[in-house]
Enzyme design. Structure first.
Site, PDB file in Angstrom:
ATOM      1  N   GLU A  57      -2.897  -4.554  -2.994  1.00 43.71           N
ATOM      2  CA  GLU A  57      -3.429  -5.722  -4.008  1.00 43.71           C
ATOM      3  C   GLU A  57      -3.577  -4.971  -5.211  1.00 43.71           C
ATOM      4  O   GLU A  57      -3.300  -5.648  -6.286  1.00 43.71           O
ATOM      5  CB  GLU A  57      -4.987  -6.134  -3.743  1.00 43.71           C
ATOM      6  CG  GLU A  57      -4.937  -6.893  -2.459  1.00 43.71           C
ATOM      7  CD  GLU A  57      -5.270  -6.010  -1.199  1.00 43.71           C
ATOM      8  OE1 GLU A  57      -4.484  -5.016  -1.061  1.00 43.71           O
ATOM      9  OE2 GLU A  57      -6.095  -6.454  -0.238  1.00 43.71           O
ATOM     10  N   CYS A  69     -10.298  -4.719   0.288  1.00 41.00           N
ATOM     11  CA  CYS A  69     -11.321  -3.803   0.256  1.00 41.00           C
ATOM     12  C   CYS A  69     -12.342  -4.131  -0.895  1.00 41.00           C
ATOM     13  O   CYS A  69     -11.830  -4.706  -1.718  1.00 41.00           O
ATOM     14  CB  CYS A  69     -10.762  -2.506   0.415  1.00 41.00           C
ATOM     15  SG  CYS A  69     -10.134  -1.850  -1.214  1.00 41.00           S
ATOM     16  N   ASN A 113       0.890  -1.309   0.078  1.00 40.78           N
ATOM     17  CA  ASN A 113       0.091  -0.063  -0.026  1.00 40.78           C
ATOM     18  C   ASN A 113       0.933   1.322  -0.128  1.00 40.78           C
ATOM     19  O   ASN A 113       1.942   1.333   0.595  1.00 40.78           O
ATOM     20  CB  ASN A 113      -0.988   0.027   1.133  1.00 40.78           C
ATOM     21  CG  ASN A 113      -0.372  -0.091   2.555  1.00 40.78           C
ATOM     22  OD1 ASN A 113       0.791  -0.490   2.761  1.00 40.78           O
ATOM     23  ND2 ASN A 113      -1.033   0.513   3.373  1.00 40.78           N
ATOM     24  N   ASN A 133      -0.784   8.931   0.615  1.00 39.00           N
ATOM     25  CA  ASN A 133      -0.655  10.023   0.127  1.00 39.00           C
ATOM     26  C   ASN A 133      -1.182  11.213   1.172  1.00 39.00           C
ATOM     27  O   ASN A 133      -2.094  10.899   1.676  1.00 39.00           O
ATOM     28  CB  ASN A 133      -1.373  10.418  -1.330  1.00 39.00           C
ATOM     29  CG  ASN A 133      -0.869  11.457  -1.907  1.00 39.00           C
ATOM     30  OD1 ASN A 133      -1.223  12.555  -1.602  1.00 39.00           O
ATOM     31  ND2 ASN A 133       0.035  11.429  -3.015  1.00 39.00           N
ATOM     32  N   CYS A 143      -4.017   0.389  -2.496  1.00 42.13           N
ATOM     33  CA  CYS A 143      -3.886  -0.722  -1.452  1.00 42.13           C
ATOM     34  C   CYS A 143      -2.721  -1.546  -2.263  1.00 42.13           C
ATOM     35  O   CYS A 143      -2.561  -1.427  -3.450  1.00 42.13           O
ATOM     36  CB  CYS A 143      -5.196  -1.443  -1.624  1.00 42.13           C
ATOM     37  SG  CYS A 143      -6.480  -0.669  -0.789  1.00 42.13           S
TER      38      CYS A 143
END
Ligand code: THU
Length: 142
Positions: A55, A90, A42, A45, A53
């Site tokens: 993934e 998520c 991840n 910012n 993320c």
């Protein structure tokens, strides 16, 4: 590639996590059908919404290099300074997986620092999904 090895790579990728706001560090390792592996972490910012993320970092790295066929992803997440705990992807990441992966086949491996592991199919984590087939008039629900 065993699930254990893929999880080791996710744990190693977690080391790259840039998460100064949530202090929640996540790593992912994506197994492609050709046996190649793309990892991600991840990346947050200061403006918050540009954060991504682990993934999606892994999936976008792979897609940007011409890979479209994926078998499994291992995910290791947890608070900074702590052991990874089972961390489910998520909703946005699930939908991105849906774009490229077969919901009936794609495996999502969640790992904890204790060695505990849980494995799900994408269709279990994103039931009755909307995907590319819907736009081609070939609805396929799973
Ligand atoms: N995060 C991931 O990278 N993957 C997940 O599966 C859950 C959440 C990140 C996003 C954000 O940087 C931090 O974890 C806290 O939500």
């Amino acid at each position: 590639m065993s699930d254990e090895k893929l999880m080791e790579l996710a744990l190693a990728a977690r080391e790259g996590s840039y998460s100064p706001y949530s202090h929640f560090r996540v790593g992912a390792a994506l197994l492609c059908a050709d046996g190649s592996i793309y990892t991600g972490c991840n990346i947050e910012n200061a403006a918050f919404t540009p954060g991504i993320c682990a993934e999606r970092t892994a999936i976008y790295k792979a897609v940007s290099e011409g890979k479209r066929d994926f078998q499994a992803i291992a995910i290791a997440g947890g608070p900074e300074g702590g052991e990874p705990a089972l961390t489910a992807p998520c909703g946005v990441c699930r939908q991105v997986m849906r774009e490229f992966c077969d919901p009936e086949e794609f495996r999502i491996i969640l790992g904890a620092g204790t060695g505990e592991k849980q494995v799900y199919l994408l269709k279990e984590l994103l039931p009755l999904s909307f995907g590319p087939d819907n736009l081609k008039g070939k609805e396929k629900y799973s």
